[in-house]
Design a protein around this motif. Structure first.
Motif, mmCIF file in Angstrom:
data_model
loop_
_atom_site.group_PDB
_atom_site.id
_atom_site.type_symbol
_atom_site.label_atom_id
_atom_site.label_comp_id
_atom_site.label_asym_id
_atom_site.label_seq_id
_atom_site.Cartn_x
_atom_site.Cartn_y
_atom_site.Cartn_z
ATOM 1 N N ARG B 204 0.818 -1.215 0.000
ATOM 2 C CA ARG B 204 0.000 0.000 0.000
ATOM 3 C C ARG B 204 0.854 1.267 0.000
ATOM 4 N N ALA B 207 1.982 2.118 -3.637
ATOM 5 C CA ALA B 207 1.093 2.048 -4.798
ATOM 6 C C ALA B 207 0.200 3.279 -4.920
ATOM 7 N N ARG B 208 -0.104 3.616 -6.164
ATOM 8 C CA ARG B 208 -1.045 4.697 -6.410
ATOM 9 C C ARG B 208 -2.294 4.211 -7.138
ATOM 10 N N SER B 209 -2.359 2.913 -7.427
ATOM 11 C CA SER B 209 -3.581 2.380 -8.026
ATOM 12 C C SER B 209 -3.815 0.977 -7.475
ATOM 13 N N PRO B 210 -5.066 0.514 -7.489
ATOM 14 C CA PRO B 210 -5.365 -0.803 -6.919
ATOM 15 C C PRO B 210 -4.571 -1.923 -7.591
ATOM 16 N N GLU B 211 -4.410 -1.823 -8.915
ATOM 17 C CA GLU B 211 -3.709 -2.894 -9.644
ATOM 18 C C GLU B 211 -2.238 -2.941 -9.242
ATOM 19 N N MET B 213 -0.957 -1.919 -6.504
ATOM 20 C CA MET B 213 -0.869 -2.433 -5.136
ATOM 21 C C MET B 213 -0.863 -3.962 -5.147
ATOM 22 N N THR B 264 -0.607 10.012 -0.969
ATOM 23 C CA THR B 264 -0.975 9.228 -2.146
ATOM 24 C C THR B 264 -1.734 8.040 -1.670
#
Lengths: 242, 264
Positions: B204, B207-211, B213, B264
């Protein structure tokens, strides 16, 4: 013209109590309808039935075939644990070109937020983002469930102004549930007072004089509404002279 | 020359790391950690039943986990107790009955192996279970990815956009039973929840996007599993705790980054 959404005699029962009691309602082209009512009056349930995510016990909901509905839900708290930018959130499950995203972002004044993570935004910004998302795909009806709840007064004002602008620039109908009586009176064309059944409905200025409205919200509220109404008429006539 | 059992352990470990990376993100986002932990606890009862009926442990654990999840959903709908209370009752009741049953069976069962994992004795059958079960979980998550992400952000919004929220919730629970069933052998009953949670939590911060992450969680998981297996082999320590300790070390290294990445 036939209505876009039409509810007839919708009844929803929970624990032997009628949450919605024989409610009938039409949303037509270019309507701007606001549903008012105290907490627990069944407003959200009515929206859920109209949207089709809840089947009423009796009565029926008719919709124009392939009706495009944009939905702005009630609250929205974004979890820290989910990293996602506004832009990505707007694109989720929406197969639209980037140009469309930028167009609605400009319309709702969120273009500077697109690269920001969702969870750091303020309540007002989040509501604008939800509004932007609901506009993707050019909806014929916007359904809003207490969209300005939890916003401060200036945030509410800004939100309803934006909504009014969208209503005037786009050829859509609006159906909204709201607690913000004073704002509602200035923007909406038709008010429906709901307390399990429809108590009264009509133009805002007519409804505030209805004895049912007075008994539901009290004399003070009715008088206050009349004042807001007055103010609104002035600004409106000013616009038409421009 | 690397021994065959090490290669099998590595393959098994990497599959678990990949499955846990994807599934674990939803566990973190949707607060399913306690649910996963409870499923794993109840799995011991499944293992006991598997021994009694002489069927595959993976299958037995899946069946018992599905029953557990169904019973839980039924109790949840009664709305008498909060979910964590129900899980606390069910999980430990199942664990207790499981231990008693295994003791009464008077068969040689490696209880320690089930509780803490025993990756170095992974056999071909287990590899098949992992590959098929794990592959299924990842494919299903992949196919439903944006719907799952949307309903995690806002359930009503997802419903309004024709996402079948209730169905997907059940689907996630089902996938969880598969994850638990196929990874018990690797990390052990007591440590499955941490396997699911630590790598995504560490990811987490980056990461800046769910994918992204999920992908970083898979990478962190893979690195931890491979080095965990190495240490487990070198130090002759149980595989589950060694892998989880390595994961925790990764998390500890990455956590301070949260100050830089808070926005972020």
């Amino acid at each position: 013209m036939s209505p876009l959404i039409s509810a007839s005699s919708v009844t929803v029962t929970r624990d032997n109590k009628n949450i919605l009691d024989n409610v009938s309602l039409d949303v037509g082209v270019r309507d701007f309808i606001t549903i008012l009512g105290p907490n627990g009056a069944g407003k959200s349930m009515l929206l859920k039935c109209l949207m089709g995510f809840f089947k009423p016990e009796s009565g029926k909901i008719d919709k124009k075939a392939q009706l495009r509905i944009g939905y702005v839900p009630q609250q929205f708290t974004s979890e820290q644990t989910m990293p996602i930018t506004v832009e990505r959130f707007l694109q989720l499950r929406k197969n639209v070109p980037m140009g469309d995203i930028i167009a609605v972002a400009t319309e709702t004044n969120i273009e500077t937020l697109l690269q920001k993570p969702l969870h750091i935004l303020s309540g007002g910004e989040r509501q604008r983002i939800l509004l932007a998302r609901s506009l993707i795909g050019d909806p014929e009806v916007l359904v809003l469930d207490e969209p300005a709840q939890n916003l401060d007064i200036s945030g509410q004002l800004a939100f309803y102004k934006l909504l009014e602008k969208i209503y005037t620039t786009r050829a859509l109908s609006i159906l909204m549930v709201s607690h913000d009586l004073h704002m509602v009176m200035a923007t909406t064309k038709q008010v429906i007072c709901l307390f399990h059944h429809i108590c009264c409905s009509g133009e805002p200025q007519v409804v505030t004089r209805d004895p049912e409205f007075v008994s539901l919200f009290g004399h003070d509220m009715a008088e206050m509404m009349a004042v807001y109404q007055h103010g609104h008429n002035h600004t409106h006539s000013g616009h038409s002279h421009d | 020359m690397i021994e065959l059992f090490i290669i099998k352990a590595l393959i098994a470990g990497v599959i678990v790391a990949l499955v846990a990376g994807f599934m674990g993100c939803f566990v973190v986002w949707r607060r399913m950690a306690y649910f996963g932990d409870s499923l794993a606890h109840s799995a011991l009862l499944g293992i006991a039943l598997g021994v009694m009926l002489n069927i595959s442990h993976n299958l037995a654990v899946m069946i018992s986990s599905i029953c557990f999840a169904a019973f839980l959903v039924w109790l949840q709908r009664k709305k008498v107790f909060a979910t964590d209370t129900l899980l606390g009752i069910l999980a430990h009741a199942a664990l207790a009955v499981g231990v008693i049953t295994i003791t009464l069976l008077e068969q040689r069962i490696d209880l320690h192996g089930y509780l803490f994992g025993d990756i170095l004795t992974v056999g071909n059958e287990q590899l098949w279970w992992l590959g098929i079960g794990g592959g299924f979980v990842i494919i299903v998550l992949f196919l439903n990815w944006s719907s799952l992400v949307l309903m995690t952000i806002h359930e009503d919004l997802a419903m309004a956009e024709n996402v079948r929220v209730a169905r997907l919730e059940i689907l996630l629970m089902f996938l969880m039973t598969i994850v638990v069933a196929v990874s018990i052998k690797i990390v052990g009953i007591l440590l499955i929840a941490s396997m699911l949670v630590i790598a995504p939590a560490a990811a987490r911060q980056l990461a800046r996007s769910p994918e992204v992450m999920a992908i970083i969680a898979c990478l962190i998981g893979t690195i931890s599993v491979v080095s965990g297996i190495y240490f487990s082999f070198e130090l002759d320590t149980p595989s589950g705790p060694t892998i989880v300790a390595t994961l925790a070390a990764c998390f500890a290294v990455l956590f301070p980054l949260s100050n830089f990445y808070r926005k972020t």
